[in-house]
Design a protein around this motif. Structure first.
Motif, PDB file in Angstrom:
ATOM      1  N   LEU A   8     -17.327 -54.007  -1.159  1.00 45.50           N
ATOM      2  CA  LEU A   8     -16.555 -55.244  -1.278  1.00 45.50           C
ATOM      3  C   LEU A   8     -17.408 -56.480  -1.030  1.00 45.50           C
ATOM      4  N   THR A   9     -18.557 -56.285  -0.398  1.00 47.78           N
ATOM      5  CA  THR A   9     -19.493 -57.370  -0.137  1.00 47.78           C
ATOM      6  C   THR A   9     -20.902 -56.803  -0.191  1.00 47.78           C
TER       7      THR A   9
ATOM      8  N   ALA B  43     -23.183 -58.197   1.776  1.00 49.20           N
ATOM      9  CA  ALA B  43     -23.710 -58.543   3.099  1.00 49.20           C
ATOM     10  C   ALA B  43     -23.425 -57.383   4.051  1.00 49.20           C
ATOM     11  N   PRO B  44     -24.465 -56.679   4.504  1.00 48.61           N
ATOM     12  CA  PRO B  44     -24.245 -55.524   5.378  1.00 48.61           C
ATOM     13  C   PRO B  44     -23.522 -55.863   6.680  1.00 48.61           C
ATOM     14  N   ILE B  45     -23.742 -57.065   7.184  1.00 53.26           N
ATOM     15  CA  ILE B  45     -23.116 -57.470   8.440  1.00 53.26           C
ATOM     16  C   ILE B  45     -22.322 -58.737   8.178  1.00 53.26           C
ATOM     17  N   SER B  46     -21.041 -58.672   8.473  1.00 56.54           N
ATOM     18  CA  SER B  46     -20.216 -59.863   8.283  1.00 56.54           C
ATOM     19  C   SER B  46     -20.032 -60.569   9.616  1.00 56.54           C
ATOM     20  N   ASN B  47     -19.819 -61.858   9.537  1.00 54.44           N
ATOM     21  CA  ASN B  47     -19.551 -62.664  10.732  1.00 54.44           C
ATOM     22  C   ASN B  47     -20.652 -62.538  11.784  1.00 54.44           C
ATOM     23  N   LEU B  48     -21.885 -62.582  11.344  1.00 54.40           N
ATOM     24  CA  LEU B  48     -23.013 -62.518  12.263  1.00 54.40           C
ATOM     25  C   LEU B  48     -23.034 -63.786  13.114  1.00 54.40           C
ATOM     26  N   MET B  49     -23.129 -63.604  14.401  1.00 55.85           N
ATOM     27  CA  MET B  49     -23.124 -64.720  15.335  1.00 55.85           C
ATOM     28  C   MET B  49     -24.541 -64.937  15.880  1.00 55.85           C
TER      29      MET B  49
END
Length: 93
Positions: free
Chosen positions: A63-64, A66-72
């Motif tokens: 669905l994306t 980007a392997p990591i979503s919402n990286l802070m």
């Protein structure tokens, strides 16, 4: 798509299918089936795989990209943070 991403991530982490099976508590035969697109994980198994491989379930599902979503910022170590700052400032290291 999940099979390709699952296998790629597992190999990047230098894990065998047996290692992934043990770490995720999913049967070895199931790992093989997922990677060969013979079946798809249910929601609980998907969650376990995403946590074990440290990626988002959305990434595994395709669905994306980007392997990591919402990286802070707090998720980054000092070197990673420094690289991002340099990139944003377009400053060669």
């Amino acid at each position: 798509m999940i099979g390709q991403r699952l296998k790629k991530l597992r190999e990047l982490k230098e894990m065998s299918q047996r290692d992934l099976s043990a770490a995720s508590e999913i049967a070895l035969r199931q790992i093989w089936r997922y990677e060969n697109e013979e079946s798809a994980p249910n929601a609980l198994q998907l969650k376990k795989l995403a946590e074990t491989l440290e990626v988002s379930a959305d990434y595994l599902l395709g669905l994306t990209d980007a392997p990591i979503s919402n990286l802070m910022e707090s998720d980054l170590n000092f070197s990673e943070y420094s690289l991002l700052v340099a990139l944003r400032l377009r400053d060669p290291l």
